[in-house]
Design an enzyme around this catalytic site. Structure first.
Site, mmCIF file in Angstrom:
data_model
loop_
_atom_site.group_PDB
_atom_site.id
_atom_site.type_symbol
_atom_site.label_atom_id
_atom_site.label_comp_id
_atom_site.label_asym_id
_atom_site.label_seq_id
_atom_site.Cartn_x
_atom_site.Cartn_y
_atom_site.Cartn_z
ATOM 1 N N PHE A 69 0.838 -1.212 0.000
ATOM 2 C CA PHE A 69 0.000 0.000 0.000
ATOM 3 C C PHE A 69 0.873 1.262 0.000
ATOM 4 C CE2 PHE A 69 -2.195 2.883 3.218
ATOM 5 C CZ PHE A 69 -2.833 3.642 2.248
ATOM 6 N N ASP A 84 9.662 -6.796 -3.732
ATOM 7 C CA ASP A 84 8.502 -7.266 -2.956
ATOM 8 C C ASP A 84 8.390 -8.775 -3.102
ATOM 9 O OD1 ASP A 84 5.852 -5.303 -2.014
ATOM 10 O OD2 ASP A 84 5.678 -7.484 -1.868
ATOM 11 N N ASN A 85 7.979 -9.436 -2.030
ATOM 12 C CA ASN A 85 7.741 -10.889 -2.143
ATOM 13 C C ASN A 85 6.252 -11.184 -2.334
ATOM 14 O OD1 ASN A 85 6.689 -10.393 0.357
ATOM 15 N ND2 ASN A 85 7.849 -11.982 1.434
ATOM 16 N N TYR A 118 4.659 -7.505 15.772
ATOM 17 C CA TYR A 118 4.867 -6.324 14.922
ATOM 18 C C TYR A 118 5.571 -5.223 15.709
ATOM 19 C CZ TYR A 118 3.654 -2.556 11.617
ATOM 20 O OH TYR A 118 3.683 -1.500 10.731
#
Ligand code: UDP
Length: 314
Positions: A11, A31-32, A145
């Site tokens: 995003f 990016d994966n 996180y």
């Protein structure tokens, strides 16, 4: 400039790639696609300065040629994503950050780490200045996180102090806009999707908990200003406009012209009660202030959801 954006198909990453390409920078997007998607940058792949590479920064990072700037934005970032992907989240915040810092060191590039307001946890100081150390539960569900990002900040500082890497840290508060995944579980995409589909709008608890929400274009301006400068941060980036989740749900229902009603659901464990950035430092150091009003940002986001997602009635 030649810029590497990790998580560039996510995003925030995709909006950064778009802005960088738009101002004439060369962009290598890594990016994966764990939570990002090629579709987020499909409009950029024809641009001569843009390269998309499928790569997992927790495995290794290799980029040939010169690099002037690394923007480390790879990580699952919505609570349901990092609850589903706890180990990946911890790995990208730790090993992924190590690799991104190693790349910056190798290339003598500046690196900006995407940290988060989650480093403040369920804060006891309100609004949160950068000097507040936070109130985080390391063994709660959100710890994967929060602690990954806290570790990432510490590691970034260690590279700055030990290896003289030019580093910057931004602490990003709740941000919204086009390309949020409708099912990423966050309040704004949920409320918009539910309102457009005429479904109940799910408000956690009594909805009195607050967030301060920033439109993505404002966030991108701040990140680029941080990237172009020399400040080490951490700097809070967010819109101090604070709103309760119940008011936000009502606002989205209103703006979509929906007949949906609010339905109360259980509040997630360790869900922060309040959150609002103290943006004094961003104003002083970056001369930055958010410009997009919340209603305007929501209207743009709703228009995008209507256009892109088939369940949205016209
Ligand atoms: N939330 C809600 N309904 C939903 C999804 C989230 O009321 O369908 C609440 C959530 O409990 C939290 C707030 O909205 O209090 C913001 O959650 P979000 O996942 O968007 O972001 P974060 O918790 O990471 O700030």
């Amino acid at each position: 400039m030649r810029v590497v954006v990790t998580g560039g198909a996510g995003f925030l990453g995709s909006h950064l790639c778009e802005a960088l390409v738009g101002r004439g920078d060369e962009v290598v997007c890594l990016d994966n696609f764990l939570t990002g998607a090629p579709a987020n940058v499909s409009h950029l792949v024809e641009e001569p300065g843009f390269k998309l590479i499928r790569s997992d920064v927790t495995d290794f990072v290799h980029v040939g040629g010169k690099v002037d700037l690394v923007l480390h934005f790879a990580s699952p970032a919505s609570p349901i994503d990092y609850l589903k992907l706890p180990i990946e989240t911890l790995k990208v915040g730790s090993i992924g950050t190590l690799h991104a810092l190693g790349l910056a060191r190798d290339k003598s590039a500046r690196i900006v780490l995407a940290s988060t307001s989650e480093v403040y946890g369920d804060p006891h100081v309100h609004p949160q200045p950068e000097t507040y150390w936070g109130h985080v539960n390391p063994v709660g569900p959100r710890g994967v996180y929060d602690e990954a990002k806290r570790f990432a900040e510490a590691l970034t500082l260690a590279y700055r102090n030990t290896h003289a890497v030019d580093t910057g840290i931004v602490r990003i508060f709740n941000t919204f806009g086009p390309r949020m995944r409708p099912n990423d579980g966050r309040a704004i995409p949920n409320f918009i999707r539910q309102s457009l589909a005429g479904e109940p709008v799910t408000v956690a608890g009594d909805g009195s908990q607050t967030r301060s929400i920033c439109y993505v274009d404002d966030l991108v301006d701040a990140i680029l200003s941080m990237a172009d400068g020399e400040h080490q941060g951490p700097i809070n980036i967010g819109n101090p406009h604070e709103i309760s989740m119940l008011d936000l749900a009502r606002k989205v229902i209103d703006l979509t012209g929906s007949a949906s009603r609010v339905a109360h659901i259980e509040r997630p464990v360790d869900d922060p009660t309040v959150r609002q950035p103290d943006t004094t430092l961003a104003r002083q150091v970056l001369g930055w202030e958010p410009k997009v009003e919340i209603d305007e940002g929501l209207a743009r986001t709703i228009a995008w959801f209507r256009e892109v997602h088939p369940w949205s009635p016209a």
